[in-house]
Design a protein around this motif. Structure first.
Motif, PDB file in Angstrom:
ATOM      1  N   UNK A   1     -81.414   2.259 -28.598  1.00  0.00           N
ATOM      2  CA  UNK A   1     -82.394   2.023 -29.650  1.00  0.00           C
ATOM      3  C   UNK A   1     -82.874   3.331 -30.260  1.00  0.00           C
TER       4      UNK A   1
ATOM      5  N   UNK B   1     -88.558  -9.251 -36.593  1.00  0.00           N
ATOM      6  CA  UNK B   1     -88.617  -8.023 -35.812  1.00  0.00           C
ATOM      7  C   UNK B   1     -87.265  -7.329 -35.916  1.00  0.00           C
TER       8      UNK B   1
ATOM      9  N   UNK C   1     -91.698  -3.556 -37.328  1.00  0.00           N
ATOM     10  CA  UNK C   1     -92.141  -4.944 -37.335  1.00  0.00           C
ATOM     11  C   UNK C   1     -93.099  -5.248 -38.487  1.00  0.00           C
TER      12      UNK C   1
ATOM     13  N   UNK D   1     -84.734  -3.838 -35.338  1.00  0.00           N
ATOM     14  CA  UNK D   1     -84.432  -2.642 -34.570  1.00  0.00           C
ATOM     15  C   UNK D   1     -83.233  -1.948 -35.197  1.00  0.00           C
TER      16      UNK D   1
ATOM     17  N   UNK E   1     -84.668  -9.751 -34.242  1.00  0.00           N
ATOM     18  CA  UNK E   1     -85.131 -10.639 -33.186  1.00  0.00           C
ATOM     19  C   UNK E   1     -86.053 -11.679 -33.800  1.00  0.00           C
ATOM     20  N   UNK E   2     -86.048 -12.863 -33.211  1.00  0.00           N
ATOM     21  CA  UNK E   2     -86.816 -13.960 -33.790  1.00  0.00           C
ATOM     22  C   UNK E   2     -88.290 -13.873 -33.439  1.00  0.00           C
TER      23      UNK E   2
ATOM     24  N   UNK F   1     -76.341   0.246 -35.930  1.00  0.00           N
ATOM     25  CA  UNK F   1     -76.502  -1.198 -36.010  1.00  0.00           C
ATOM     26  C   UNK F   1     -77.935  -1.557 -36.359  1.00  0.00           C
TER      27      UNK F   1
ATOM     28  N   UNK G   1     -77.098  -8.911 -34.218  1.00  0.00           N
ATOM     29  CA  UNK G   1     -76.689  -7.619 -34.766  1.00  0.00           C
ATOM     30  C   UNK G   1     -75.916  -7.777 -36.068  1.00  0.00           C
TER      31      UNK G   1
ATOM     32  N   UNK H   1     -83.052 -12.918 -27.798  1.00  0.00           N
ATOM     33  CA  UNK H   1     -81.757 -12.309 -28.092  1.00  0.00           C
ATOM     34  C   UNK H   1     -81.843 -11.506 -29.386  1.00  0.00           C
ATOM     35  N   UNK H   2     -81.001 -10.480 -29.444  1.00  0.00           N
ATOM     36  CA  UNK H   2     -80.851  -9.701 -30.662  1.00  0.00           C
ATOM     37  C   UNK H   2     -79.639 -10.212 -31.431  1.00  0.00           C
TER      38      UNK H   2
ATOM     39  N   UNK I   1     -80.190   0.455 -33.813  1.00  0.00           N
ATOM     40  CA  UNK I   1     -79.518   0.970 -32.634  1.00  0.00           C
ATOM     41  C   UNK I   1     -78.397   1.904 -33.077  1.00  0.00           C
TER      42      UNK I   1
ATOM     43  N   UNK J   1     -75.016   0.718 -26.944  1.00  0.00           N
ATOM     44  CA  UNK J   1     -75.982   1.015 -28.005  1.00  0.00           C
ATOM     45  C   UNK J   1     -77.303   1.513 -27.415  1.00  0.00           C
TER      46      UNK J   1
END
Lengths: 115, 114
Positions: B46, B32, B51, B34, B92-93, B88, B104, B101-102, B36, B44
């Motif tokens: 989004x 996943x 995905x 993102x 994500x897992x 950035x 970066x 958690x993200x 930012x 930051x």
């Protein structure tokens, strides 16, 4: 909607002193995250709460850092015996729910300077 | 080893130009992604998420994901002065791995050429 609120915006401490940083997540959000940002390391994950319960603190330096979420409206990050290498911008984020598809909304951060 | 790698470190384009940012993950648990954006003195924010394989377009912004190579990109067309910021990539897992958690990348500093 005021967004994620962090206080103070700037904090200066002397080496060895304690620093407490505050975060008020967006109302109704059930997940709260703390990150740290430095020029050298970039943005690093510290810890994560889900419905106020600590879920993942794998990014926290173990000895001097602690985080709590005593109620749904605020979380604190405490650094004991601060060291110059703790100088960074500490960012709090919240998301409506947990899961990788939920956007994390970040606060403006607290800039901590340790002299 | 940095699990999320971004390039370039900095980028400048003329106003109205196209900007392209790249990101590669070395961890197949990261599925996943993102993008930012962070303006000076702010946290930051989004821009968009992606995905699924392929392109995703939102206004002037287009993201592309190739899950096989774990490569994701962001393209901004018709760049505006307000686009000048740090960009950035964050990953994500997979759900069920226990944390949201993200992770970066180091970021790309983007500015417009006057």
């Amino acid at each position: 909607n005021a967004g994620v609120i962090q206080t103070p915006r700037h904090k200066v401490t002397g080496k060895g002193q304690e620093a407490t940083l505050w975060c008020e997540p967006i109302s109704g959000h059930s997940a709260v995250f703390w990150y740290r940002q430095t020029i050298v390391q970039g943005l690093e994950f510290l810890t994560y709460f889900r419905n106020q319960a600590p879920i993942d603190d794998s990014g926290m330096p173990k000895e001097r850092f602690s985080a709590q979420m005593p109620n749904q409206s605020h979380s604190t990050l405490k650094i004991q015996s601060t060291q110059p290498q703790d100088s960074a911008v500490y960012l709090c984020a919240s998301s409506l729910n947990w899961g990788p598809s939920y956007e994390q909304y970040f606060g403006p951060g607290t800039r901590l300077t340790v002299l | 080893q940095q699990k999320v790698q971004q390039s370039p470190e900095s980028l400048s384009v003329p106003e109205g130009g196209m900007a392209s940012f790249n990101c590669t993950s070395s961890d197949r648990n990261f599925q996943y992604f993102w993008w930012y954006r962070q303006h000076s003195g702010e946290g930051p924010k989004a821009l968009m998420s992606i995905f699924s394989d392929g392109d995703k377009k939102e206004g002037r912004f287009t993201a592309h994901l190739n899950k096989a190579s774990l490569h994701v990109s962001l393209h901004i067309r018709d760049s505006q002065p307000s686009d000048s910021a740090l960009y950035f990539c964050a990953a994500s897992e997979l759900p069920g791995t226990g944390s949201n958690r993200l992770t970066f990348g180091k970021g790309t500093k983007f500015s417009l050429i006057p």
